[in-house]
Design a protein around this motif. Structure first.
Motif, PDB file in Angstrom:
ATOM      1  N   ASP A 337       0.843  -1.197   0.000  1.00  0.00           N
ATOM      2  CA  ASP A 337       0.000   0.000   0.000  1.00  0.00           C
ATOM      3  C   ASP A 337       0.877   1.244   0.000  1.00  0.00           C
ATOM      4  OD1 ASP A 337      -2.242   1.508  -0.044  1.00  0.00           O
ATOM      5  OD2 ASP A 337      -2.583   1.432   2.117  1.00  0.00           O
ATOM      6  N   ASP A 338       1.880   1.245  -0.880  1.00  0.00           N
ATOM      7  CA  ASP A 338       2.798   2.376  -0.966  1.00  0.00           C
ATOM      8  C   ASP A 338       2.240   3.414  -1.923  1.00  0.00           C
ATOM      9  OD1 ASP A 338       4.558   1.168   0.748  1.00  0.00           O
ATOM     10  OD2 ASP A 338       5.672   0.167  -0.853  1.00  0.00           O
ATOM     11  N   HIS A 339       2.204   4.676  -1.470  1.00  0.00           N
ATOM     12  CA  HIS A 339       1.828   5.789  -2.332  1.00  0.00           C
ATOM     13  C   HIS A 339       2.934   6.835  -2.224  1.00  0.00           C
ATOM     14  CE1 HIS A 339      -2.169   4.066  -2.736  1.00  0.00           C
ATOM     15  NE2 HIS A 339      -2.416   4.972  -3.670  1.00  0.00           N
ATOM     16  N   VAL A 340       3.819   6.806  -3.203  1.00  0.00           N
ATOM     17  CA  VAL A 340       4.952   7.723  -3.225  1.00  0.00           C
ATOM     18  C   VAL A 340       5.032   8.324  -4.616  1.00  0.00           C
ATOM     19  CG1 VAL A 340       6.228   6.468  -1.438  1.00  0.00           C
ATOM     20  CG2 VAL A 340       6.542   5.854  -3.842  1.00  0.00           C
ATOM     21  N   ARG A 341       5.850   9.345  -4.736  1.00  0.00           N
ATOM     22  CA  ARG A 341       6.098   9.914  -6.059  1.00  0.00           C
ATOM     23  C   ARG A 341       6.914   8.924  -6.879  1.00  0.00           C
ATOM     24  NH1 ARG A 341       5.937  15.122  -7.808  1.00  0.00           N
ATOM     25  NH2 ARG A 341       5.846  15.925  -5.682  1.00  0.00           N
ATOM     26  N   VAL A 342       6.383   8.571  -8.023  1.00  0.00           N
ATOM     27  CA  VAL A 342       6.998   7.535  -8.860  1.00  0.00           C
ATOM     28  C   VAL A 342       7.260   8.124 -10.239  1.00  0.00           C
ATOM     29  CG1 VAL A 342       6.734   5.247  -9.870  1.00  0.00           C
ATOM     30  CG2 VAL A 342       5.751   5.742  -7.619  1.00  0.00           C
ATOM     31  N   ALA A 343       8.498   8.024 -10.702  1.00  0.00           N
ATOM     32  CA  ALA A 343       8.831   8.342 -12.087  1.00  0.00           C
ATOM     33  C   ALA A 343       8.547   7.102 -12.926  1.00  0.00           C
ATOM     34  CB  ALA A 343      10.294   8.759 -12.206  1.00  0.00           C
ATOM     35  N   LEU A 344       7.731   7.253 -13.959  1.00  0.00           N
ATOM     36  CA  LEU A 344       7.296   6.096 -14.728  1.00  0.00           C
ATOM     37  C   LEU A 344       8.374   5.547 -15.649  1.00  0.00           C
ATOM     38  CD1 LEU A 344       3.631   7.063 -15.643  1.00  0.00           C
ATOM     39  CD2 LEU A 344       4.437   5.543 -13.854  1.00  0.00           C
ATOM     40  N   ASP A 345       9.370   6.340 -15.991  1.00  0.00           N
ATOM     41  CA  ASP A 345      10.452   5.818 -16.849  1.00  0.00           C
ATOM     42  C   ASP A 345      11.180   4.652 -16.189  1.00  0.00           C
ATOM     43  OD1 ASP A 345      10.442   7.345 -19.338  1.00  0.00           O
ATOM     44  OD2 ASP A 345      10.828   9.079 -18.060  1.00  0.00           O
TER      45      ASP A 345
END
Length: 508
Positions: A337-345
């Motif tokens: 249940d992690d909600h962090v800023r994620v770079a999709l590259d």
């Protein structure tokens, strides 16, 4: 108040008209009449002076003032008579002056002037000359009477004007006083009839709303409109009470359902544990002992027996795969249940790394944007999303043409409603439009196991991952060159890092 305004307007307009009329009378009639009276008197004096000079000197030049005086007299009389019309005393004074002037000319001035020979200054009859002078002195007395009458008319007009003004001011002051008293009375009535009932209604409403005293009854008071308003508020309170009772019952039901759901989730957790350990252990034993059976007694079995053993081993292995896929599907959004800023590259790179062997063997061409955006989400699930979509594109490639996979990205909307829309399109065998919903159902397959491997759970996992992140996924039915899957994810990753914790809490 309306009656007072109408009466005040009528009385005020009446006194204003009277004031204006008297002011106009004094300014536009009496004052000009006095001027014309002086002009008339001057004209008569000029006639007397000219006639007397002509009689004594026999010089025709003295007759010019006499003739000019006659013309000025006529003009002055006409103007003065128009100014004093309706004033009997003043008209009588004017008539007396005119009659005396006419007698003076008829009896004295004209006879004496007619006896004079121009250029022959013989002395006139002294007695006649003296009689003419005495007659003109009587005319002068009439001048004084006329001036006194005009002066008296002026003073009377001024006095009447002052009286009208005094009455006007008194009436206006009385009207102002009446308006003030009426205003105070109206304010008192409004306070008693409107303001106080509204204040009581407001206090009762505050008790119901602010203090949550929903059982407090609101009693309508005051005029009909306010009582109707109070009754509407009371009806609203009763409805709120009914809705609260219903909501409390629903809340109680929801709490009961939440307890049941927690119990069901606990049972699902237990089931997942059993499926991952207890169920797979017998399957492994079945597969192992079948393989041992084939190894030890393979030379004693015919071809059909060997085939049966192969079927049993294959079934056990497929059962293990189904169980593992089912566990993977159930764990999406639950275990992590992690909600962090994620770079999709990087997530796309990880997915391509996991598929490196399949990419190399199929010689696939992958076209991707130079830079994918950042979002807020679970990195592991996003890698799984890319991996399933790209893996399907590679698996279902067309045998007669090279495979190309294009990854697209565009932003939709602005502000809090902004979304990132991604697309994965390929040049594979494609999917018929009538199966656009079926492909996202768990364990639904469009091909036999002997044609394409797999359990039919990959796209179901993709949909669960996308919905877990607050987006949606669908198959583009208008794309004809293969298959094109589109999905959206909220663009909350554009917000400031300080807002990420709030987003994580809202998602949790």
């Amino acid at each position: 108040m309306g009656v007072l305004v109408v009466l005040g307007a009528i009385v005020g307009s009446h006194y204003l008209r009277e004031t204006t009329a008297m002011s106009d009378y004094v300014r536009d009639r009496i004052q000009p009449a006095r001027v014309e009276a002086y002009r008339l008197q001057a004209a008569l004096v000029n006639q007397e002076t000219g006639a007397r000079g002509y009689i004594l000197a026999a010089d025709p030049a003295f007759l010019q003032p006499y003739e000019d005086g006659r013309l000025d007299e006529q003009q002055a009389v006409e103007t003065l008579r128009g100014l004093v019309r309706g004033e009997e005393d003043l008209i009588a004074d004017l008539d007396a002056v005119e009659a005396a002037a006419e007698d003076w000319r008829r009896v004295y001035a004209v006879p004496l002037v007619s006896t004079v020979v121009p250029g022959d200054p013989r002395p006139a009859d002294p007695v006649a000359v003296e009689a003419g002078r005495v007659a003109f002195d009587r005319l002068r007395v009439l001048f004084d009477v006329q001036n006194e009458g005009l002066l008296q008319a002026r003073e009377d007009g001024i006095r009447e004007l002052e009286a009208v003004r005094t009455n006007r001011d008194t009436i206006f002051a009385s009207m102002v006083a009446v308006f003030l008293v009426t205003g105070v009375g109206m304010a008192f009535l409004v306070q008693m009839i409107v303001v106080r009932p509204l204040a009581r209604l407001r206090e009762a409403t505050r008790k119901v709303v602010a203090r949550e005293e929903f059982g407090h009854h609101i009693t309508p008071e005051g005029p009909a409109d306010i009582r109707a308003l109070g009754q509407d508020v009371e009806n609203m309170r009763e409805r709120i009470v009914r809705e609260l009772e219903v909501s409390r019952e629903r809340h109680s039901q929801l709490e009961s359902q939440a307890i049941d759901l927690q119990r069901s989730n606990a049972e699902l957790e237990q089931f997942a544990y059993v499926a991952s350990h207890d169920l797979q252990e017998p399957l492994r034993k079945v597969a192992s002992f079948c393989q041992l059976l084939e190894k030890r007694y393979g030379d004693k079995l015919d071809e059909r027996g060997t085939q049966y053993i192969a079927f049993a081993v294959d079934g056990a292995k497929r059962m293990q795969i189904l169980i593992n896929d089912l566990l993977t599907f159930s764990r999406v959004g639950r275990v992590s249940d992690d909600h962090v800023r994620v770079a999709l590259d990087p997530t796309l790179d990880s997915a391509l790394g996991n598929l490196a062997q399949a990419v190399e063997e199929s010689e696939v061409i992958i076209e991707r944007p130079e830079k994918l955006p950042e979002i807020v989400g679970d990195p592991t699930l996003l890698v799984m999303l890319w991996q399933n979509l790209l893996g399907n594109a590679i698996k279902f490639r067309h045998p007669d043409r090279p495979i190309t996979i294009r990854i697209g990205c565009e932003r939709l909307g602005e502000g809090e409603q902004a979304m990132w829309q991604f697309s994965v399109e390929d040049t594979g065998i494609g999917i018929a439009p009538e199966f656009s919903d079926k492909v996202f159902v768990i364990f639904q397959r469009l091909h036999g196991r002997d044609v394409y491997t797999g359990t039919g759970i990959g796209l179901a996992i993709c949909r669960k991952i996308v919905e877990y992140h607050g987006g949606g996924i669908w198959l583009d039915p208008e794309y004809k060159g293969g298959a094109r899957f589109c999905f959206t994810i909220p663009a909350v990753g554009d917000k400031e890092p300080a807002q990420d914790e709030a987003l994580e809490g809202a998602s949790a």
